[in-house]
Enzyme design. Structure first.
Site, short mmCIF file in Angstrom:
data_model
loop_
_atom_site.label_atom_id
_atom_site.label_comp_id
_atom_site.label_asym_id
_atom_site.label_seq_id
_atom_site.Cartn_x
_atom_site.Cartn_y
_atom_site.Cartn_z
N LYS A 115 3.43 -5.78 -1.48
CA LYS A 115 2.97 -5.91 -0.09
C LYS A 115 4.08 -5.53 0.88
CE LYS A 115 -1.04 -8.78 -0.17
NZ LYS A 115 -1.74 -9.97 0.27
N LYS A 197 -5.22 -1.00 -9.95
CA LYS A 197 -6.22 -2.07 -9.75
C LYS A 197 -7.17 -1.73 -8.60
CE LYS A 197 -5.22 -5.73 -7.28
NZ LYS A 197 -4.83 -6.97 -6.65
N LYS A 200 -9.00 -4.45 -2.28
CA LYS A 200 -9.59 -4.44 -0.93
C LYS A 200 -8.90 -3.43 -0.03
CE LYS A 200 -9.92 -9.40 -1.22
NZ LYS A 200 -9.14 -10.56 -0.91
P1 TYM Z 1 -7.39 -12.20 -3.68
O1 TYM Z 1 -8.08 -12.62 -2.43
O2 TYM Z 1 -6.55 -10.96 -3.63
O3 TYM Z 1 -8.42 -12.03 -4.83
C1 TYM Z 1 -9.38 -13.03 -5.13
C2 TYM Z 1 -9.62 -13.11 -6.63
O4 TYM Z 1 -10.08 -11.85 -7.12
C3 TYM Z 1 -9.28 -11.45 -8.23
N1 TYM Z 1 -9.19 -9.97 -8.23
C4 TYM Z 1 -9.52 -9.19 -9.27
N2 TYM Z 1 -9.98 -9.49 -10.50
C5 TYM Z 1 -10.25 -8.44 -11.34
N3 TYM Z 1 -10.05 -7.16 -11.00
C6 TYM Z 1 -9.59 -6.80 -9.78
N4 TYM Z 1 -9.44 -5.53 -9.45
C7 TYM Z 1 -9.30 -7.85 -8.85
N5 TYM Z 1 -8.84 -7.88 -7.56
C8 TYM Z 1 -8.77 -9.19 -7.21
C9 TYM Z 1 -7.93 -12.09 -7.99
O5 TYM Z 1 -7.20 -12.22 -9.20
C10 TYM Z 1 -8.33 -13.44 -7.42
O6 TYM Z 1 -8.63 -14.35 -8.45
N6 TYM Z 1 -3.46 -15.24 -3.76
C11 TYM Z 1 -4.87 -15.13 -4.06
C12 TYM Z 1 -5.74 -16.16 -3.34
C13 TYM Z 1 -5.31 -17.56 -3.53
C14 TYM Z 1 -5.56 -18.36 -4.69
C15 TYM Z 1 -4.98 -19.63 -4.39
C16 TYM Z 1 -6.19 -18.12 -5.90
C17 TYM Z 1 -4.64 -18.31 -2.64
N7 TYM Z 1 -4.44 -19.55 -3.14
C18 TYM Z 1 -5.02 -20.64 -5.33
C19 TYM Z 1 -6.23 -19.17 -6.83
C20 TYM Z 1 -5.65 -20.41 -6.53
C21 TYM Z 1 -5.35 -13.77 -3.66
O7 TYM Z 1 -4.78 -13.13 -2.81
O8 TYM Z 1 -6.51 -13.41 -4.24
#
Ligand code: TYM
Length: 334
Positions: A115, A197, A200
């Site tokens: 990032k 990957k 978004k």
């Molecule tokens: P975020 O918002 O980027 O993504 C949300 C969830 O989607 C999963 N993910 C994917 N899984 C498979 N293939 C992909 N291409 C893919 N892109 C995203 C992510 O692994 C995630 O599970 N930091 C976290 C949010 C967060 C969180 C937490 C998660 C904040 N606090 C506590 C679990 C527990 C995040 O940015 O996810």
């Protein structure tokens, strides 16, 4: 444990538009696990402002994400679906845990490196301490299990390290959480560059399937997906594009990759890509229809927001008070 049930916590950022990766890697598993655990599902808006946001847009996206959680099948009576910013305990515990986290640990986080290279003009302290806030999210509810995609495993590891370090000093304060990673779909790759990957923040619209894409768009994007010249639907690392499509198809249909290989044995990539598109559309279309229906029912969504914020605050405060006492903050006088 809450009422004899183990606790599950997970969250998603309301940044950008959700992709098929978010659904297959996380949200889909949340729904499956929601019967077995006492669940907290947060729209993690505190995390979102580590990158500059348009305030009105962030509010809109956060509400849509919360609606999407419900539309995807999370039962609002059984699951606590809430905005992170409505529970001040996240930020308070995060501060305390900052004092138990080393700069060296945070320096190793690949998401931070990633990032900060994408947002070189705004490498703020929040971006650096982001994993500590994530640890606070999880530990605040004494979560046993955290369903995430593979990209979040490093953050889960640091959460476990911070919790273990705190417990070693103050006794058994935090439950040490386990990650839950789906057998398939844990890392959905870009349709145009299957070594990267699906995300978004993808710039090329053909890289990713958005959760709100209509059927025609989904099918068109799969038709354009990068494959190879092997002409064989085979689940192996040497064919990353096809492997990714098998992963997507298997996760959507509940088949194993081997069953998918057998189903398309002898068939061309054109047929296979069309089938993947159809399978994805048949999973996403009902969710999109439910989002549209729920968005019209403002009072219903508002009631969920209020009730669940109260419930989340109750459990968060319980842990927070315990932690505050352990580290030596003065008792509150009633
Ligand atoms: P975020 O918002 O980027 O993504 C949300 C969830 O989607 C999963 N993910 C994917 N899984 C498979 N293939 C992909 N291409 C893919 N892109 C995203 C992510 O692994 C995630 O599970 N930091 C976290 C949010 C967060 C969180 C937490 C998660 C904040 N606090 C506590 C679990 C527990 C995040 O940015 O996810």
């Amino acid at each position: 444990m809450i009422d004899g049930k183990k606790v599950l916590f997970s969250g998603m950022q309301a940044t950008g538009t959700l992709t098929l990766g978010n659904y297959l890697g996380a949200l889909k598993n949340w729904v499956t696990l929601s019967e077995e655990y006492e669940c907290f599902y947060s729209v993690v808006d505190l995390h979102s402002i580590t990158v500059r946001q348009d305030p009105a847009e962030l509010r809109k996206r956060a509400r849509r994400l919360l609606t999407l959680y419900i539309a995807a099948g999370l039962d609002k009576k059984k699951n606590c679906i809430y905005y992170q910013s409505h529970v001040s305990g996240h930020a308070e515990l995060s501060w305390i845990l900052n004092c138990f986290t080393y700069m060296g640990e945070l320096n190793r986080m690949t998401q931070f490196k990633d990032k900060s290279s994408k947002h070189a003009d705004n490498i703020n302290a929040g971006l650096f301490t982001y994993p500590v806030l994530m640890a606070a999210d999880i530990l605040l509810y004494q979560a046993d299990v955290v369903p995430v995609g593979k990209d979040q495993l490093q953050h889960l590891e640091i959460t476990r390290d911070i919790a273990g370090r705190f417990n070693a000093i103050y006794g058994d304060v935090f439950t040490i959480p386990e990650p839950y990673i789906g057998k398939t779909g844990a890392k959905i790759m870009s349709l145009q560059d299957p070594t990267k990957k699906m995300s978004k923040s993808d710039e090329n619209p053909n890289d990713s399937i958005l959760l709100m894409d209509d059927k025609d768009t989904i099918i068109r994007k799969f038709k354009r997906a990068v494959t190879d010249s092997e002409a064989k639907v085979c689940y192996r690392d040497e064919q990353p594009g096809i492997k990714n499509l098998i992963d997507i198809y298997s996760t959507c249909t509940g088949k194993t990759p081997a069953e998918t290989e057998a189903e398309f044995d002898g068939k061309g990539y054109g047929d296979f890509k069309l089938a993947v598109g159809e399978a994805v559309a048949s999973v996403l279309t009902p969710i999109q229809e439910e989002v549209a229906r729920l968005e019209k029912d403002k009072a219903y969504i508002d009631s969920i927001i209020k009730e669940n914020a109260d419930k989340a605050n109750y459990y968060a405060t319980k842990t927070l008070r315990k932690v505050q006492k352990k580290v030596g903050f003065p008792e509150r006088v009633r």
